[in-house]
Design an enzyme around this catalytic site. Structure first.
Site, mmCIF file in Angstrom:
data_model
loop_
_atom_site.group_PDB
_atom_site.id
_atom_site.type_symbol
_atom_site.label_atom_id
_atom_site.label_comp_id
_atom_site.label_asym_id
_atom_site.label_seq_id
_atom_site.Cartn_x
_atom_site.Cartn_y
_atom_site.Cartn_z
ATOM 1 N N GLY A 36 57.299 54.321 29.291
ATOM 2 C CA GLY A 36 56.848 52.944 29.074
ATOM 3 C C GLY A 36 55.467 52.927 28.458
ATOM 4 C CG ASN A 37 54.275 50.057 26.179
ATOM 5 O OD1 ASN A 37 53.867 48.991 26.596
ATOM 6 N ND2 ASN A 37 55.420 50.179 25.500
ATOM 7 C CG HIS A 38 48.761 51.381 29.599
ATOM 8 N ND1 HIS A 38 48.894 51.577 30.950
ATOM 9 C CD2 HIS A 38 48.339 52.550 29.083
ATOM 10 C CE1 HIS A 38 48.553 52.818 31.243
ATOM 11 N NE2 HIS A 38 48.222 53.432 30.120
#
Ligand code: C5P
Length: 400
Positions: free
Chosen positions: A211-213
């Protein structure tokens, strides 16, 4: 453009239900956003909440007594109704709904509603059996046929501990409905705007993902603003902790592939796509059926395959105004210009990824074929509102 609530005259009719205490919060929020809120309390409402509460929160005299002569000598119920931008009845009891449906005018609230041309929004709150009663359903149908907006009550535990459908929607939902009604003739009226937000999650095994932020904050704020300007909004969101804006249709997705599928459905007949989601560029070639176990000191190699570039795949859709985003760590402008062309966008919004991720503020650089516009660093909500206004200006130009 200002907040849609700024300077609006809202008449807030409060009826006798325990949910009246929650409307104090609504009166406060509307006032803080710049609306002029005049509260009319029914006699029964004053048994649940004191007029002083609303007076303190709105900074205006609470109304209720039809025999109290107005200071300027003008008959109150006519002027109140005539000047209002919106009349809200919350909570709306079964009794009050029946009276309004019958066109009665035996107190200030019913008189005012009879005398207004403003849109009327009702938020029913009552015992579930009273709400389900044939008489109430018929009255609600009459009000809807008359053009009033009557919200569906929420399901859940009532004050008297029974569970059912009869709870007043929460104040933020009421505020969203109010904003949508006030914005109904705004610059995006009649338009369907599709917005993607948040990051996608690509499963590695049943418990892990890539995933990412991305927090989704910007996309959610854009959706709220588009609603305020009159659009019908579909928000396609990766997993986030955010509460979706009221009145906006929310489609939750996990992976990039799911987002692509949701988009192709939502984009049928749409006018605009704002592709704010941080789509994972790669996903594991295969998802392990079982949780991957550690084996001693051995490392783990994941084989990743590229995800489809969703917005680039829509280059053929010339009928939609397409806005992309570019979070860059270097060469921001050149990279953004490259993506504008390569992905066939009408506009791209660039920002410095390092300075904005996880930060409350953001500076934006808008690039289209007409040039570059810089929006100063500001809180993300304000940046989203300013950005949407810029998008609307370009959308209107693009359409002609
Ligand atoms: O190439 P990059 O990921 O920086 O491009 C960003 C823009 O492209 C964003 O609008 C993003 O939502 C979109 N995008 C996409 N599909 C991908 C990757 C990015 O639509 N697989």
């Amino acid at each position: 453009m200002d907040d849609i609530l700024r300077g609006k005259k809202i008449l807030l009719g409060v009826c006798g239900s325990i949910a009246a205490y929650k409307v104090a919060q609504l009166a406060r929020d509307l006032t803080l956003a710049g609306a002029q809120v005049d509260v009319i309390m029914t006699e029964a409402a004053t048994r649940f909440v004191g007029a002083a509460t609303f007076q303190a929160l709105t900074g205006r005299r609470v109304l209720g007594d039809i025999w109290a002569l107005p200071e300027d000598g003008v008959i109150g119920h006519i002027t109140l109704g005539a000047q209002a931008d919106l009349v809200v009845v919350a909570p709306a009891t079964a009794n009050r709904i029946a009276k309004i449906a019958a066109g009665m005018s035996d107190d200030l609230l019913t008189m005012t509603i009879l005398a207004t041309h403003a849109p009327v929004l009702l938020a029913p709150a009552m015992n579930p059996q009273m709400y389900a009663a044939v008489a109430t359903a018929a009255n609600v149908a009459v009000l809807r046929a008359r053009g009033y907006t009557v919200l569906e009550p929420d399901e859940g535990r009532m004050a008297e501990h029974v569970v059912g459908k009869g709870r007043m929607p929460e104040p933020p939902v009421l505020e969203g409905e109010i904003r949508a009604l006030l914005g109904r003739n705004g610059p995006l009226a009649g338009r369907h705007v599709v917005i993607t937000a948040g990051g996608t999650q690509e499963p590695i095994d049943p418990v892990r993902y890539i995933g990412n932020h991305s927090s989704g904050q910007m996309g959610y704020a854009l959706a709220a603003r588009a609603r305020d300007l009159g659009a019908r909004v579909t928000l396609i969101s990766g997993p986030t902790m955010l509460t979706p804006p009221a009145v906006v249709a929310l489609v939750r997705v996990g992976t990039a592939t799911e987002m692509q599928a949701a988009l192709s459905e939502a984009l049928v007949g749409a006018d605009m796509l704002i592709m704010n989601a941080a789509v994972a560029d790669f996903r594991p070639a295969e998802m392990s059926e079982q949780k991957i176990k550690k084996s001693g000191d051995a490392g783990l190699t994941l084989h990743l395959v590229p995800n489809p570039d969703i917005i680039a795949g829509l280059a053929g859709r010339r009928d939609i105004f397409k806005v992309g985003f570019a979070a860059e760590t270097d060469d921001m402008l050149a990279n953004a210009q490259g993506k504008l062309e390569r992905k066939g966008l009408d506009m791209i919004v660039a920002n410095d990824a390092v300075l904005s991720i996880g930060q409350p503020e953001i500076a934006l650089t808008l690039v289209d074929r007409g040039g570059v516009t810089n929006l100063p660093r500001q809180p993300k909500n304000a940046a989203a509102a300013a950005l949407l206004d810029e998008i609307v200006t370009r959308f209107q130009r693009w359409r002609v």
